[in-house]
Design a protein around this motif. Structure first.
Motif, mmCIF file in Angstrom:
data_model
loop_
_atom_site.group_PDB
_atom_site.id
_atom_site.type_symbol
_atom_site.label_atom_id
_atom_site.label_comp_id
_atom_site.label_asym_id
_atom_site.label_seq_id
_atom_site.Cartn_x
_atom_site.Cartn_y
_atom_site.Cartn_z
ATOM 1 N N VAL A 1 0.860 -1.181 0.000
ATOM 2 C CA VAL A 1 0.000 0.000 0.000
ATOM 3 C C VAL A 1 0.897 1.233 0.000
ATOM 4 O O VAL A 1 1.876 1.302 0.759
ATOM 5 N N PHE A 2 0.570 2.202 -0.870
ATOM 6 C CA PHE A 2 1.366 3.413 -1.012
ATOM 7 C C PHE A 2 0.470 4.638 -0.930
ATOM 8 O O PHE A 2 -0.737 4.574 -1.194
ATOM 9 N N ASP A 3 1.104 5.753 -0.567
ATOM 10 C CA ASP A 3 0.446 7.066 -0.588
ATOM 11 C C ASP A 3 0.906 7.803 -1.836
ATOM 12 O O ASP A 3 2.100 8.021 -2.033
ATOM 13 N N LYS A 4 -0.007 8.168 -2.694
ATOM 14 C CA LYS A 4 0.320 8.818 -3.947
ATOM 15 C C LYS A 4 0.790 10.243 -3.694
ATOM 16 O O LYS A 4 0.100 11.031 -3.041
ATOM 17 N N ASP A 5 1.990 10.565 -4.199
ATOM 18 C CA ASP A 5 2.544 11.898 -4.077
ATOM 19 C C ASP A 5 3.041 12.367 -5.433
ATOM 20 O O ASP A 5 3.154 11.584 -6.391
ATOM 21 N N LEU A 6 3.382 13.658 -5.491
ATOM 22 C CA LEU A 6 3.850 14.215 -6.754
ATOM 23 C C LEU A 6 5.240 13.722 -7.110
ATOM 24 O O LEU A 6 5.569 13.546 -8.279
ATOM 25 N N ASP A 7 6.081 13.519 -6.093
ATOM 26 C CA ASP A 7 7.452 13.089 -6.376
ATOM 27 C C ASP A 7 7.594 11.577 -6.172
ATOM 28 O O ASP A 7 7.494 10.805 -7.113
ATOM 29 N N LYS A 8 7.789 11.156 -4.942
ATOM 30 C CA LYS A 8 7.956 9.741 -4.643
ATOM 31 C C LYS A 8 6.842 9.288 -3.720
ATOM 32 O O LYS A 8 6.572 9.913 -2.704
ATOM 33 N N ASP A 9 6.198 8.181 -4.093
ATOM 34 C CA ASP A 9 5.079 7.684 -3.304
ATOM 35 C C ASP A 9 5.589 7.120 -1.982
ATOM 36 O O ASP A 9 6.610 6.423 -1.938
ATOM 37 N N ASP A 10 4.857 7.406 -0.905
ATOM 38 C CA ASP A 10 5.242 6.956 0.432
ATOM 39 C C ASP A 10 4.701 5.563 0.702
ATOM 40 O O ASP A 10 3.592 5.201 0.281
ATOM 41 N N PHE A 11 5.474 4.797 1.442
ATOM 42 C CA PHE A 11 5.125 3.417 1.772
ATOM 43 C C PHE A 11 4.176 3.398 2.971
ATOM 44 O O PHE A 11 4.424 4.029 4.002
ATOM 45 N N LEU A 12 3.064 2.663 2.843
ATOM 46 C CA LEU A 12 2.059 2.588 3.894
ATOM 47 C C LEU A 12 1.923 1.182 4.479
ATOM 48 O O LEU A 12 1.090 0.985 5.374
ATOM 49 N N GLY A 13 2.706 0.210 3.984
ATOM 50 C CA GLY A 13 2.628 -1.128 4.563
ATOM 51 C C GLY A 13 2.579 -2.195 3.496
ATOM 52 O O GLY A 13 2.320 -1.931 2.313
ATOM 53 N N ARG A 14 2.826 -3.414 3.931
ATOM 54 C CA ARG A 14 2.791 -4.568 3.020
ATOM 55 C C ARG A 14 2.286 -5.785 3.769
ATOM 56 O O ARG A 14 2.297 -5.855 4.992
ATOM 57 N N CYS A 15 1.845 -6.769 2.998
ATOM 58 C CA CYS A 15 1.461 -8.061 3.560
ATOM 59 C C CYS A 15 1.613 -9.108 2.469
ATOM 60 O O CYS A 15 1.720 -8.782 1.286
ATOM 61 N N LYS A 16 1.627 -10.355 2.887
ATOM 62 C CA LYS A 16 1.788 -11.474 1.961
ATOM 63 C C LYS A 16 0.768 -12.549 2.282
ATOM 64 O O LYS A 16 0.394 -12.749 3.441
ATOM 65 N N VAL A 17 0.343 -13.252 1.226
ATOM 66 C CA VAL A 17 -0.597 -14.360 1.368
ATOM 67 C C VAL A 17 -0.026 -15.541 0.595
ATOM 68 O O VAL A 17 0.320 -15.406 -0.583
ATOM 69 N N SER A 18 0.106 -16.673 1.248
ATOM 70 C CA SER A 18 0.595 -17.873 0.582
ATOM 71 C C SER A 18 -0.454 -18.377 -0.403
ATOM 72 O O SER A 18 -1.632 -18.545 -0.046
ATOM 73 N N LEU A 19 -0.019 -18.614 -1.636
ATOM 74 C CA LEU A 19 -0.949 -19.091 -2.649
ATOM 75 C C LEU A 19 -1.436 -20.496 -2.323
ATOM 76 O O LEU A 19 -2.551 -20.872 -2.687
#
Length: 1105
Positions: free
Chosen positions: A721-739
């Protein structure tokens, strides 16, 4: 100050400089060992006033020499910085030298005192331990050390002859500048090599004896060399070498000497420390010291560290010498470096007041094979996702070593390491674990796969099909290895002036090139070297061999060998002479080429796949009657492998998120804003991205994505998940799900906690769609897809098309005579697949498969083009998928004629209708009972798939039908169409907003409507839902679904407030109410959930129709 060693009259030598060997009595005077110290020239030959005066003058002269650089700098007008720089180099050099000398002294003392200290600890005689004292795994071998000590002086004599008579002439012949190279002094010293322990491996093979010798050499060796032409002297005085030397005695024979040969090598790189003398003193300058030791260690590794080994034949005419010198690897380990977590923070700011993070990268090493991952900046839980393949030569013994470092501009910080014996991977087959890091904190996530080596070409297609579904970077996965034993060459051409060449060989496969050693002054060289290559597809790759002079400017011969020849050779092996091109008439090269396929045994690793269709493969594949024995019959149908058509379709529904962190700042950070979040998903080599929700920490996306996946173990869905910005998007977190979890259960609906951030969670719904070979449910599927389709998502797939393209025949020739080099492209819409290119044939065999998502099977078509490399289109085919809908089991398997009338292709096209078991809506059609009966008739076929049980009867009447009563006219404010029902299995109240019609227009322009829902009596944000906004329309289509988690009793006590609103202006936050309706859920049959039109009322009159 220079050290002043004691003379022979010293009554008690210091323990550090103790000169006597371990076998000497402790009271023996060390006068016999003072001679080397006196010969160094640091002290006068004898005592007396003359000697003391000479020592004083020598000391004064040395100090006077220190002032010479200062005088020269002043005379030349140089800055004082040069003097300080030189002084710093000198001090660094002295420090490194003193550390090395101290290390050597301490190591010698430890070895000298080892036996005495051990005996003292055990309260025994200091002379030796009894023979019956042993350790459970590694045994002491003092008797062997005594033999080595006795042999050591004679070994020194042999080394002196070897260096003077063999090595020195070779060095002089290698370079014209070294023609005056000589060894002026060769002494192995009085400190012999010691064997600290011996381990014998039993049960490995009955035809070999395998020993591991833990050796330690802390010697006073002195070797001096000189190049008289340049007045250059250099040498070594003292060194340390510690490592595990493996000795293999094989083959065992029934004749003397019982052992045919001895092989020796280091399993891992030994540790080395060298004390330089002469001109090589410069190598002790800080920076150059570690570099020089590394270069020398690399040279030793290239000679005596796996996969290289020293072979000493003990009998003449020993068979398979090349196989003994360079045996085939035991196997291949595919290392998936996935991630790490909980790493320590090494970066500091403002002189350590502010703690940062780390910029981690990993070094993966197995023997001499080493790989370096990319650097992940400012992350304590990095995700690498990289794959490496390593050859394993010895089991047990070799280890997988992973070291994690923090990247810094000066010196990288150590974060931890882990080691694992490869024997554990061989035993497990597949390991997927988090391993703790030693020497630091945190864990590293590795997936390790043992690939066996098979001499069976029939497995190649299965391996290639498997590898297509493996996501691997930076290199694609390998399907085979090639081992080239380069033996010798004969009658190579001479250089100009009839001079003997110095031949070497370059072997290349695609962009990987390896070189042999150079053999000087001969046109019949003998190399006896082995080279190993990884192969991605041996059917299309070639081995290029170039024999050159060591200057690389003169080519002595060349050879190009298609590796497809090995696929038809016995045991995938060629052992013969090869004629060289662009060379002499009798120039040839003797090589042995061995190919082995890399096979991952997944018999113990089960992953569910969509079951095959009974009868789908039961097609007539018998050969044509009356066909010739020499000419194989033309097949009537394709013969795909068992994995064809077993792909899964995964539906990814990104619903919403909660409690995201705020990243936006205003007025230089004084005013805290929110975030503009969006989601990125990665799975099976594909990436998806949601739309951006502006200024919302609890965004709702409600987007659906679909992807084709295979049942390959180890796959994961990566969500960020990212925060949309004009320059570089900020990181808001990640997660993983086993297929694997989703494929096993068929469905997953969870709130996932976002990692690497203080707060936030994400709501995902994942479903594996069931593929069914019947068209009876197509209309039902299309209707359900239209209901769950969201505005931001693409059209949902209704079917999966699997295509297997086997071969083509009778393709047109180039210029009427030359066969083309054909390849094919398969395309459905914007998705395409390109096959390999088969060189120079009018009857290519591809044996490739592809899968496509089909949204509207009745209108889409499969487009096939056969093209020649450099010769344009050879033919095309357009297959409407409507033909598959009327075919038996939705499958066509036959020859198709190309559009140009010349040429045919043999392919199989198979369609499967994708039925959602967990969509939340169930279309009721006349085919429903038929579908249910068909399922009950085939319990074995669908037993592994989730079934609709209790919720199915509740959902039958959810949609409007063709026999519904005529709709009432819309009221003055318009109508809203919605469906409300209670999902008893998931304990959720579900509302589906379909559309609005005939809305009221208040001004000149049509409104921008959206629908807001609120569960009364609560009016907080927790129960509020709203659809997306439609632009300038009186008849908006929404098709959006909303859920509330509450019990059925709670739902029956609520009222659903449905308001249709419009934004009044772009700058205003006010909303115009276009109409609303209030539904008492106690008066609605929530088990039926029929879709209905409701008249919109004013705010004053909220009754329902």
């Amino acid at each position: 100050m220079e050290p002043s060693p004691g003379d022979g009259s010293s009554p008690s030598p210091s323990p550090v400089d103790q000169p006597y060997p371990p076998s000497d009595p402790p009271d023996q005077p060390p006068t016999a060992h003072a001679k080397p110290e006196q010969s160094s020239g640091d002290q006068p030959a004898g005592p007396g006033a003359a000697g003391e005066a000479l020592a004083v003058l020598t000391s004064f002269g040395r100090r006077l020499l220190v002032l010479v650089p200062v005088y020269l700098a002043g005379a030349m007008g140089l800055s004082v910085g040069f003097v300080l720089f030189g002084l710093a180099l000198y001090l660094g050099w002295r420090r490194v030298r003193e550390e090395k000398e101290r290390s050597l002294r301490v190591a010698r003392q430890l070895l000298d005192d080892e036996e005495r200290l051990t005996a003292k600890t055990l309260y025994m005689s200091h002379r030796e331990l009894p023979a019956w004292v042993s350790f459970p795994d590694v045994e002491k071998a003092e008797w062997l050390n005594k033999i080595v000590a006795q042999v050591w002086p004679f070994l020194g004599q042999y080394m002196e002859k070897l260096l003077a008579e063999t090595v020195a002439p070779a060095v002089r012949g290698s370079n014209p500048h070294l023609q005056t190279f000589t060894f002026t002094r060769v002494e192995l010293g009085e400190k012999p090599l010691r064997i600290l322990g011996v381990k014998v491996h039993t049960g490995q093979s009955k035809k070999q004896i395998l020993l591991d010798l833990n050796i330690s050499y802390v010697g006073d060796v002195q070797i001096d060399v000189e190049v008289k032409k340049y007045f250059c002297k250099a040498g070594v005085k003292g060194m340390q070498l510690h490592g595990v030397l493996r000795v293999i005695l094989e083959p065992l024979m029934g004749d003397l000497p019982i052992v045919g040969a001895v092989s020796m090598f280091f399993i891992r790189r030994p540790t080395l420390d060298i004390n330089w003398t002469g001109m090589t003193n410069l190598l002790d300058i800080p920076g150059l010291s570690s570099l020089s030791d590394t270069m020398i260690m690399d040279s030793i590794a290239a000679f005596l560290v796996l996969p290289n080994r020293l072979l000493v034949p003990l009998v003449p005419d020993l068979q398979d010498v090349a196989q003994l010198r360079s045996p085939l690897p035991r196997g291949i380990i595919r290392i998936h470096l996935l991630a790490a977590r909980g790493l320590s923070s090494k970066d500091k700011y403002v002189k350590g007041l502010i703690e940062g993070k780390s910029d981690p990268y990993a070094l993966v090493r197995v023997g001499t094979q080493a790989f370096c991952s990319r650097v992940i900046n400012e992350e304590l839980n990095p995700q690498w996702g990289e794959t490496y393949e390593v050859m394993v030569h010895e089991v047990p013994g070799q280890e997988i070593e992973v070291e994690v470092f923090d990247k810094d501009p000066d010196k990288d910080d150590f974060l931890g390491r882990m080691k694992l014996d490869v024997g554990k991977v061989l035993q497990a087959g597949v390991m997927d674990e988090w391993f703790p890091l030693q020497g630091g904190q945190g864990q590293v996530h590795l997936r390790l796969e043992w690939l066996s080596l098979l001499p069976d070409a029939e497995k190649l297609e299965q391996i290639l099909q498997w590898n297509r579904g493996v996501s691997s970077r930076p290199e694609p996965p390998s399907a085979a290895i090639l081992v080239v034993y380069l033996d010798r060459a004969q009658d190579l051409p001479l250089k100009k002036g009839n001079k003997e060449p110095n031949p070497m060989v370059q072997l290349s496969i695609q962009d990987v090139t390896q070189e042999s050693k150079a053999v000087y002054s001969t046109n019949c060289p003998v190399w006896e070297q082995a080279f190993r290559f990884f192969l991605q597809d041996p059917r299309s790759q070639e081995l290029d061999v170039q024999v050159k002079d060591d200057s690389r400017a003169l080519t002595l011969g060349a050879l190009t060998l298609p590796l497809a020849r090995l696929l038809t050779a016995p045991e995938l092996t060629l052992d013969q002479w090869f004629q060289l091109s662009s060379s002499g008439p009798n120039s040839r090269l003797y090589m042995k080429l061995v190919m082995r396929l890399l096979y991952l045994d997944t018999s113990q690793v089960r992953f569910p796949a969509v079951p095959g269709i009974p009868g789908a493969w039961d097609l007539d594949e018998s050969p044509q009657t009356g066909s010739s024995v020499d000419v194989p019959p033309r097949p009537c149908h394709t013969t795909p492998d068992s994995s064809f058509g077993t792909e899964n379709v995964l539906r990814l529904h990104v619903l919403e998120a909660q409690d995201l962190i705020a990243k936006d700042r205003f007025l230089g950070g004084l005013v805290k804003g929110k975030s503009d979040p969006y989601v990125k998903l990665k799975l099976a080599g594909r990436s998806f991205r949601s739309h951006v929700v502006r200024e919302d920490l609890n965004p709702r996306w409600n987007e659906i994505f679909e992807v084709i996946v295979t049942s390959i173990p180890g796959q994961e869905l990566e969500v960020e998940v990212f925060d949309k910005d004009l320059d570089k998007d900020d990181f808001l977190g990640r997660c993983k799900v086993s297929l694997t979890t989703v494929l096993n259960s068929g469905f997953l609906d969870e709130w996932l906690t976002l990692e690497d951030v203080p707060s936030g969670r994400l709501h995902l719904r994942l479903e594996r769609l069931t593929s069914r070979p019947t068209a009876a449910e197509l209309e039902e599927v299309l209707q359900v897809n239209s209901l769950i389709q969201t505005q931001k998502s693409a059209d949902l797939a209704a079917a999966l098309l699997s295509v297997y393209l086997e071969r083509a025949e009778d393709l047109p020739l180039r210029k009427g005579t030359k066969p083309p080099s054909p390849y094919a492209t398969l395309a459905v819409g914007d998705t395409s697949h390109k096959t390999k290119t088969v060189p120079q044939t009018a009857s290519p065999v591809w044996n490739e498969s592809a899968a496509f998502l089909i949204r509207k099977p009745s209108t889409e078509s499969l487009e096939l083009q056969v093209r020649g490399e450099g010769s344009g289109t050879l033919g095309s085919l357009s297959l409407p998928l409507s033909e598959l809908l009327v075919a038996d089991r939705l499958c066509l398997d036959r020859w198709f004629t190309l559009s140009n009338g010349q040429g045919q292709v043999l392919l199989r096209a198979q369609l499967g209708i994708l039925v959602s078991q967990h969509s939340g809506v169930e279309a009721h059609s006349h085919s429903y009972s038929h579908s249910s009966s068909s399922l009950s008739e085939e319990p074995e076929l669908w037993s592994g798939l989730p079934q609709v049980t209790s919720s199915a009867p509740e959902l039958r009447q959810r949609l409007t039908h063709s026999d519904s009563p005529p709709e009432a006219p819309a009221g003055p404010l318009g109508q809203v169409k919605l469906t409300v029902w209670y999902h008893s299995e998931e304990r959720k109240l579900v509302g589906f907003i379909h559309s609005c019609r005939a809305l009221r227009q208040n001004g000149r322009d049509p409104p921008d409507p959206y629908v807001s829902l609120l569960l009364l009596p609560d009016k907080n944000r927790g129960t509020k839902r709203k659809t997306s906004q439609k632009r300038r329309t009186l008849n908006p289509e929404f098709n959006e679904r909303f859920e509330w988690e509450l019990s059925l009793d709670e739902a029956l006590q609520r009222k659903l407030d449905v308001s249709v609103k419009s934004s009044s202006s772009f700058m205003s936050r006010e909303r115009d109410l276009l109409g609303k309706v209030q539904l008492d859920l106690a008066e609605i049959d929530l088990s039926q959930g029929a879709a209905q039109w409701y008249d919109l009322m004013d705010d004053k009159d909220k009754g329902s129709s």
